[in-house]
Each structure stands twice: as C-alpha cells, then as structure tokens.
Design a protein around this motif. Structure first.
Motif, short mmCIF file in Angstrom:
data_model
loop_
_atom_site.label_atom_id
_atom_site.label_comp_id
_atom_site.label_asym_id
_atom_site.label_seq_id
_atom_site.Cartn_x
_atom_site.Cartn_y
_atom_site.Cartn_z
N ALA A 78 27.17 107.14 66.76
CA ALA A 78 27.45 107.48 65.44
C ALA A 78 26.21 107.38 64.45
O ALA A 78 26.28 108.13 63.52
CB ALA A 78 28.42 106.48 65.00
N ALA A 79 25.43 106.52 64.73
CA ALA A 79 24.29 106.34 63.74
C ALA A 79 23.21 107.46 63.88
O ALA A 79 22.55 107.75 62.83
CB ALA A 79 23.36 105.17 64.27
N LYS A 80 23.03 108.13 64.99
CA LYS A 80 22.08 109.50 65.08
C LYS A 80 22.83 110.62 65.09
O LYS A 80 22.39 111.55 64.52
CB LYS A 80 21.50 109.32 66.36
N ASP A 81 24.19 110.94 65.42
CA ASP A 81 24.96 112.12 65.52
C ASP A 81 25.55 112.67 64.63
O ASP A 81 25.82 113.59 64.46
CB ASP A 81 25.76 112.03 66.95
N LEU A 82 25.89 111.49 63.43
CA LEU A 82 26.68 111.85 62.26
C LEU A 82 25.62 111.57 60.98
O LEU A 82 25.16 110.53 60.97
CB LEU A 82 27.94 110.99 62.17
N VAL A 83 25.80 112.59 60.33
CA VAL A 83 24.88 112.64 58.92
C VAL A 83 25.74 112.23 57.68
O VAL A 83 26.48 113.13 57.46
CB VAL A 83 24.07 113.83 58.64
N GLN A 84 25.51 110.99 57.22
CA GLN A 84 26.41 110.76 56.00
C GLN A 84 25.64 111.23 54.82
O GLN A 84 24.53 110.75 54.28
CB GLN A 84 26.50 109.27 55.93
N ILE A 85 26.20 112.27 54.14
CA ILE A 85 25.33 113.02 53.19
C ILE A 85 25.71 112.59 51.76
O ILE A 85 24.74 112.86 50.61
CB ILE A 85 25.48 114.41 53.44
N ALA A 86 26.83 112.28 51.35
CA ALA A 86 27.08 111.96 50.09
C ALA A 86 28.39 111.12 49.77
O ALA A 86 29.59 111.42 50.55
CB ALA A 86 27.53 113.32 49.17
N PRO A 87 28.49 110.06 48.99
CA PRO A 87 29.58 109.42 48.67
C PRO A 87 30.80 110.08 48.16
O PRO A 87 30.53 111.04 47.39
CB PRO A 87 29.10 108.32 47.96
N LEU A 88 32.21 109.68 48.28
CA LEU A 88 33.19 110.11 47.56
C LEU A 88 33.65 109.37 46.42
O LEU A 88 33.90 109.47 45.37
CB LEU A 88 34.23 110.69 48.46
N SER A 89 34.26 108.16 46.94
CA SER A 89 34.73 107.11 46.04
C SER A 89 34.77 105.79 46.82
O SER A 89 34.89 105.49 47.99
CB SER A 89 36.28 107.45 45.95
N SER A 90 34.44 105.02 45.83
CA SER A 90 34.71 103.41 46.22
C SER A 90 36.13 103.13 46.31
O SER A 90 36.97 103.41 45.82
CB SER A 90 33.69 102.69 45.46
N VAL A 91 36.36 102.09 46.97
CA VAL A 91 37.76 101.38 47.37
C VAL A 91 38.04 100.10 47.14
O VAL A 91 37.82 99.23 47.94
CB VAL A 91 38.45 101.88 48.58
N PRO A 92 38.43 99.67 45.80
CA PRO A 92 38.42 98.17 45.64
C PRO A 92 39.67 97.60 46.55
O PRO A 92 40.43 98.20 46.84
CB PRO A 92 38.95 98.01 44.23
N ILE A 93 39.15 96.59 47.14
CA ILE A 93 39.93 95.75 47.93
C ILE A 93 40.60 94.28 47.52
O ILE A 93 39.72 93.86 46.66
CB ILE A 93 39.63 95.35 49.52
N VAL A 94 41.75 93.91 47.76
CA VAL A 94 42.06 92.68 47.16
C VAL A 94 42.71 91.68 48.19
O VAL A 94 43.21 92.19 49.21
CB VAL A 94 43.05 93.01 45.92
N LEU A 95 42.88 90.41 47.79
CA LEU A 95 43.28 89.48 48.62
C LEU A 95 44.84 89.30 47.97
O LEU A 95 44.71 88.81 46.88
CB LEU A 95 42.58 88.14 48.72
N ILE A 96 45.76 89.45 48.78
CA ILE A 96 47.13 89.04 48.27
C ILE A 96 47.69 88.03 48.99
O ILE A 96 47.36 87.46 50.11
CB ILE A 96 47.87 90.41 48.25
N ALA A 97 48.64 87.29 48.26
CA ALA A 97 49.15 86.13 48.59
C ALA A 97 50.69 86.02 48.49
O ALA A 97 51.13 86.55 47.50
CB ALA A 97 48.60 84.72 48.17
N GLY A 98 51.71 85.70 49.59
CA GLY A 98 53.06 85.65 49.11
C GLY A 98 53.50 84.57 48.48
O GLY A 98 52.91 83.75 48.05
#
Length: 290
Positions: A78-98
């Motif tokens: 993956a590190a050599k065969d795929l070229v990551q060319i441009a970001p799209l969007s960041s995804v905020p993650i959260v910690l939730i609790a019951g």
C-alpha cells in the motif's frame, strides 16, 4: 471512483459530493462505485489492476500506507503502490458514554476507569482509525480498556443506547444525531482542537489526556504509475472542488470538515501520520479481523 466502503458512510458521502463537482469541472462524468470488503483492500486491488491513466480513483485515509502492517497477507504494498494525492475531508471522532456510566466528563471517566479497570469500548471495527484512537487513548491516559470491534458504527451506537456497551468511539456526525435527544453522553472530541462543527464539545486533551490527537481524514488515491502530470491536475482540481461554497456547505451539513493542502503539505502530513500510528499498531499488535 471506487469507494472501499458501503453507501451512506462518511467516505462515500465525501466522495460523492466532491466527485460530482470534480466531474463538472473536468467535463467528465465520474461514476462512484462501492466495493466494500477486506478492510478496503478489495477496492484497492481493483484500482491497482486498472490502467494507470488517472481515470480510476479510490479513497484512502491517513493510515492507508500502513495497511500492510495491519494485514500481512496483502498482495500489494500500500505504501508504494497507492499514491495519496489530495485530502477530501477530516472526520472528527468522539468518545461517547452510555447514560448509566457515572461520568459526564473525560476527567470523571478517567477516575472511574482507574477504580474499575477493563471497561469496554466499541468501534466500527478492528484496525479502523477509531480502534487506533482507542488504543492511543488507553496508552496516553494510563487506562485499562477492552476493545470490541463491531461491523459498523450503527450497532455500536445502539448497544451504547441500550446499556449493553459503556463506551464507544464514533464519528461526530453520527453521535450528534442521538446526543441531542439525551440518549447518551459525548465526553469529548478526539482532535487536537475543538471541532468547528460542535465547538461546545471539549477535546479529550482538555479533559485530562494532554497532547491527545486522533484526527483522521479521507483522501483521493491513484495507482503508482499514473503520470505526474495527471496527478498534479487531479490534485489541483480536487482542491478547487473543495473550495466551492456549495461543496463545503454540503460536507459540513453531514459532519465532515472540508480539507485542502498543497501536495508538499499533504505529504508531510502523511509522513507525520505514519510516524504517529506505526508504533501504536506495533505495540498493540493490531490486525484486521482481530
């Protein structure tokens, strides 16, 4: 555009919104095809089998280049065969609790877990950015946590609501759908700074895990042999699409933060991600399907 996940998720939404605009800019309709399975690797294998002319794209993330570390059986690098060319969007993650968890803040949760070690947390699956975020959180906060990998976000959220799971790490957009009605508590966002989408939610670093940052994002990838002139054009056009006001409004409405960077900036960001997550993966022996 081959999306490695099912329709309706964050990756799929980001891809469809941006590809629609990109197609208009290029005068070339772009078909979005979902090919989920095997931790995104089925889609990547198909992209790598396609003609490397820039007409077949896929989506990745900040940890795409670490896939071989997460899955030693891959047929490609993956590190050599795929070229990551441009970001799209960041995804905020959260910690939730019951609601049955006796903590309303991260600081209170830390004290509770230290008195009751081994509390479980759910994620959309093993080896996901959410799983890595949980391993990093446990390490930095000095907590004993047990990971439970679900098949997607929805079942983890439902188990938190039902009282079967105390904690979960999920996307902000999903969490906010339920948190507003009081079905669970949102203890903190996992990014280094508060999200513009929910500025009232403190970061987990503010809650006592100093320096914690588990941000992640989606990007556009192509096969390694795509000519540089095509890569440069695609980067420029994707960046242009992400600056379109309608695209930005549509993405933020579904909980995604539009993200742009120069090619040089983006490669530095990817290098920083690899440096941060590789030791976490190795120390936790994190593997897909485990």
């Amino acid at each position: 555009m081959i999306v490695p996940y099912t329709p309706g998720g964050g990756t799929d939404l980001a891809a469809r919104v941006v590809m629609k605009q990109l197609g208009e800019q290029l005068g070339q309709p772009i078909v979005v095809e979902n090919k989920p399975g095997a931790g995104a690797t089925l889609a990547y294998a198909e992209v790598l089998r396609s003609k490397p002319d820039g007409y077949t794209l896929t989506t990745g993330s900040g940890i795409t280049s670490l896939l071989n570390l997460l899955n030693s059986k891959l047929s490609f690098d993956a590190a050599k065969d795929l070229v990551q060319i441009a970001p799209l969007s960041s995804v905020p993650i959260v910690l939730i609790a019951g609601n049955e968890v006796p903590a309303r803040t991260m600081a209170e949760l830390i004290l509770h877990i230290r008195q009751n070690p081994g509390m479980s947390y759910g994620t959309p699956g093993p080896a996901t950015p959410h799983h890595l975020a949980g391993v990093l959180l446990a390490s930095m906060a000095g907590l004993q946590l047990t990971h439970i990998g679900y098949r997607g976000t929805a079942p983890a959220v439902q188990d938190v609501i039902g009282g079967h799971l105390p904690l979960a790490i999920v996307g902000l957009s999903t969490a906010m759908q339920y948190a507003r009605s009081g079905q669970f508590k949102v203890l903190g966002v996992g990014s280094a700074k508060r999200s513009e989408l929910a500025p009232d939610i403190p970061t987990l670093a503010e809650g006592g895990v100093k320096g914690y940052d588990a941000s992640y994002w989606y990007d556009v990838c192509v096969a390694k042999d795509v000519p540089n002139v095509v890569v440069n054009r695609l980067h420029a056009e994707v960046t242009r699409a992400l600056r379109d006001p309608e695209v930005r409004t549509t993405l933020t409405a579904v909980g995604l933060e539009p993200m742009t960077a120069t090619q040089e900036e983006y490669q530095r960001m990817l290098q920083a991600e690899r440096a941060k997550w590789e030791p976490v993966i190795r120390a936790g022996n994190i593997q897909m399907g485990s």
